[in-house]
Design an enzyme around this catalytic site. Structure first.
Site, mmCIF file in Angstrom:
data_model
loop_
_atom_site.group_PDB
_atom_site.id
_atom_site.type_symbol
_atom_site.label_atom_id
_atom_site.label_comp_id
_atom_site.label_asym_id
_atom_site.label_seq_id
_atom_site.Cartn_x
_atom_site.Cartn_y
_atom_site.Cartn_z
ATOM 1 N N TYR A 141 0.843 -1.205 0.000
ATOM 2 C CA TYR A 141 0.000 0.000 0.000
ATOM 3 C C TYR A 141 0.876 1.253 0.000
ATOM 4 O O TYR A 141 0.701 2.166 -0.812
ATOM 5 C CB TYR A 141 -0.914 -0.005 1.238
ATOM 6 C CG TYR A 141 -1.524 1.342 1.527
ATOM 7 C CD1 TYR A 141 -2.632 1.796 0.816
ATOM 8 C CD2 TYR A 141 -0.974 2.190 2.497
ATOM 9 C CE1 TYR A 141 -3.169 3.048 1.062
ATOM 10 C CE2 TYR A 141 -1.503 3.436 2.746
ATOM 11 C CZ TYR A 141 -2.600 3.867 2.043
ATOM 12 O OH TYR A 141 -3.126 5.113 2.276
ATOM 13 N N PHE A 169 -1.962 11.474 8.070
ATOM 14 C CA PHE A 169 -1.837 10.473 9.112
ATOM 15 C C PHE A 169 -3.199 9.798 9.244
ATOM 16 O O PHE A 169 -3.878 9.626 8.239
ATOM 17 C CB PHE A 169 -1.221 11.124 10.369
ATOM 18 C CG PHE A 169 0.261 11.372 10.148
ATOM 19 C CD1 PHE A 169 0.692 12.259 9.156
ATOM 20 C CD2 PHE A 169 1.224 10.666 10.837
ATOM 21 C CE1 PHE A 169 2.052 12.445 8.878
ATOM 22 C CE2 PHE A 169 2.580 10.852 10.583
ATOM 23 C CZ PHE A 169 2.987 11.739 9.601
ATOM 24 N N ILE A 207 -7.074 -6.295 19.466
ATOM 25 C CA ILE A 207 -5.863 -5.449 19.506
ATOM 26 C C ILE A 207 -4.761 -6.199 18.773
ATOM 27 O O ILE A 207 -4.355 -7.283 19.203
ATOM 28 C CB ILE A 207 -5.422 -5.198 20.953
ATOM 29 C CG1 ILE A 207 -6.580 -4.646 21.760
ATOM 30 C CG2 ILE A 207 -4.173 -4.328 20.999
ATOM 31 C CD1 ILE A 207 -6.521 -3.201 22.051
HETATM 32 N N1 UFG Z 1 -5.950 -1.902 15.022
HETATM 33 C C1 UFG Z 1 -6.327 -2.796 16.002
HETATM 34 N N2 UFG Z 1 -7.572 -3.356 15.908
HETATM 35 C C2 UFG Z 1 -8.433 -3.058 14.904
HETATM 36 C C3 UFG Z 1 -8.033 -2.146 13.906
HETATM 37 C C4 UFG Z 1 -6.773 -1.580 13.995
HETATM 38 O O1 UFG Z 1 -5.580 -3.089 16.931
HETATM 39 O O2 UFG Z 1 -9.554 -3.603 14.869
HETATM 40 C C5 UFG Z 1 -4.641 -1.247 15.134
HETATM 41 C C6 UFG Z 1 -3.740 -1.470 13.926
HETATM 42 O O3 UFG Z 1 -3.018 -2.661 14.038
HETATM 43 C C7 UFG Z 1 -2.884 -0.209 13.981
HETATM 44 C C8 UFG Z 1 -3.828 0.860 14.553
HETATM 45 O O4 UFG Z 1 -4.856 0.138 15.203
HETATM 46 O O5 UFG Z 1 -1.843 -0.405 14.889
HETATM 47 C C9 UFG Z 1 -4.437 1.746 13.504
HETATM 48 O O6 UFG Z 1 -4.972 0.909 12.486
HETATM 49 P P1 UFG Z 1 -5.949 1.457 11.353
HETATM 50 O O7 UFG Z 1 -6.342 0.287 10.512
HETATM 51 O O8 UFG Z 1 -7.027 2.276 11.949
HETATM 52 O O9 UFG Z 1 -5.033 2.460 10.528
HETATM 53 P P2 UFG Z 1 -3.638 2.192 9.805
HETATM 54 O O10 UFG Z 1 -2.631 2.977 10.588
HETATM 55 O O11 UFG Z 1 -3.341 0.788 9.570
HETATM 56 O O12 UFG Z 1 -3.890 2.766 8.348
HETATM 57 C C10 UFG Z 1 -4.559 3.963 8.142
HETATM 58 C C11 UFG Z 1 -5.162 3.998 6.738
HETATM 59 C C12 UFG Z 1 -4.090 4.068 5.715
HETATM 60 C C13 UFG Z 1 -3.101 5.131 6.030
HETATM 61 C C14 UFG Z 1 -2.578 4.933 7.421
HETATM 62 C C15 UFG Z 1 -1.577 5.952 7.840
HETATM 63 O O13 UFG Z 1 -5.962 2.858 6.520
HETATM 64 O O14 UFG Z 1 -4.690 4.339 4.490
HETATM 65 O O15 UFG Z 1 -3.658 4.991 8.316
HETATM 66 O O16 UFG Z 1 -1.114 5.573 9.122
HETATM 67 F F1 UFG Z 1 -2.066 5.127 5.204
#
Ligand code: UFG
Length: 331
Positions: A141, A169, A207
């Site tokens: 991604y 972010f 988590i």
């Molecule tokens: N997480 C959990 N449980 C869940 C969902 C997420 O523990 O049910 C954790 C993930 O592992 C991560 C954090 O929460 O550590 C944030 O996860 P998100 O899926 O909410 O967001 P991401 O950081 O993975 O990704 C998002 C967008 C991307 C973008 C990114 C930038 O989906 O498009 O933020 O950080 F690029």
């Protein structure tokens, strides 16, 4: 300004469409509705259902509409899915971005605002992250988003393109008037998943990873309100000039761990929000936190929402009033 907004029926896109309209722009949304929602698109915008892979549709649109600028949101967004199916991401997120740029070149449209991501930094050498830090994207991604940044930088001189790449972010929250908000299917993002537990739609929040080197072992993210991101896009459009290229981080600078998000959500919702601890999710990096000094200084942008509590409360208002998201009819 007349602006083409790709992915304008999606989460950040739809909030940005409203901000653009409020700032006086005329907006045409191009969205294939694979993830977006018709009901998310303001009635004051024109919605064209179509795909960026359709060159004749693009030529037709550019020929008829004579856009001044393009804002490009349309992309797949799930880091975990990109690890499982990388070519899906390269095809859509890179291939279709290149097709869009080629159409802009054919029609001499020279202003572009790109939805990039802090994920291009991967595991940065220090926090908070400034724009000049090395890009070491850790997932397909993130690499696909960075590839589009390269395509922009490499091709811009060829036809005098000017662009602003906003590396945002973690987008969160919903419109203050309660009309639109976050609705992904499947939902993978932390805050909506936590709030779905508070709504009684899920039994617990999972988590992903409790052994990171962070203050409580869970990942740290910089949650930034979607309306603040929308206003960053409007500011970017204000300044983008043909031939000028700019990159900005957009975040609050305040990192919250996954456990802290759950705690704040408990206080906002009054629900116990049970959690279960699982292993790490592929593609995740431990900490992402923005230094947004550059965008604050150069674009006079600063986030109105600077407290996680207020961001979660904004999301909670949306989820409570729209427990099943959009119903795909315009309201
Ligand atoms: N997480 C959990 N449980 C869940 C969902 C997420 O523990 O049910 C954790 C993930 O592992 C991560 C954090 O929460 O550590 C944030 O996860 P998100 O899926 O909410 O967001 P991401 O950081 O993975 O990704 C998002 C967008 C991307 C973008 C990114 C930038 O989906 O498009 O933020 O950080 F690029």
């Amino acid at each position: 300004m007349k602006v083409l907004v790709t992915g304008g029926a999606g989460y950040v896109g739809s909030h940005s469409v409203r901000a653009l309209l409020a700032s006086g722009s005329e907006v045409v949304v191009l969205d294939n509705l694979s993830a977006g929602h018709t009901a998310a698109v303001s009635r004051d915008a024109t919605l064209v259902r179509g795909d960026l892979s359709d060159a004749s549709l693009l030529d037709d649109l550019f020929e008829k509409q004579r856009f001044d600028a393009v804002m490009h949101f349309a992309a797949f967004i799930e880091v975990g899915e990109s690890v499982v199916d990388p070519l899906k991401f390269y095809d859509n997120n890179v291939g279709n971005s290149v097709r869009l740029l080629a159409a802009m070149q054919r029609h001499s449209v020279k202003r572009f605002v790109f939805s990039s991501t802090c994920a291009v930094y991967g595991v940065p050498e220090r926090m908070p992250i400034t724009e000049d830090m090395p890009r070491r994207p850790a997932s397909p991604y993130a690499r696909a988003k960075l590839a589009v940044e390269w395509a922009l930088a490499d091709s811009a001189p060829a036809w005098g393109l000017g662009f602003v790449a906003l590396r945002y972010f973690n987008a969160a929250g919903a419109a203050a008037d309660g009309s639109i908000g976050e609705d992904h299917d499947p939902e993978t993002h932390l805050i909506p998943n936590v709030l779905k537990v508070a709504l009684g739609q899920r039994e617990h929040v999972r988590i992903f990873g409790t052994d990171y080197e962070t203050r409580d072992g869970t990942c740290v993210r910089d949650y930034v309100h979607v309306e603040d991101l929308a206003s960053a896009h409007v500011r970017a459009l204000d300044v983008v000039e043909p031939g000028e290229t700019r990159w900005y981080n957009a975040g609050t600078g305040q990192g919250a761990t996954v456990r802290e998000v759950v705690d704040v959500s408990r206080s906002v919702t009054g629900h116990a929000i049970p959690l279960i601890e699982e292993g790490r999710r592929a593609g995740d990096v431990p900490v992402l936190c923005a230094d947004s000094t550059k965008i604050k200084k150069e674009l006079d942008w600063s986030p109105k929402y600077d407290k996680l509590h207020d961001i979660v409360a904004s999301a909670w208002q949306w989820h409570q009033t729209h427990p099943n998201g959009f119903d795909n009819r315009r309201e």
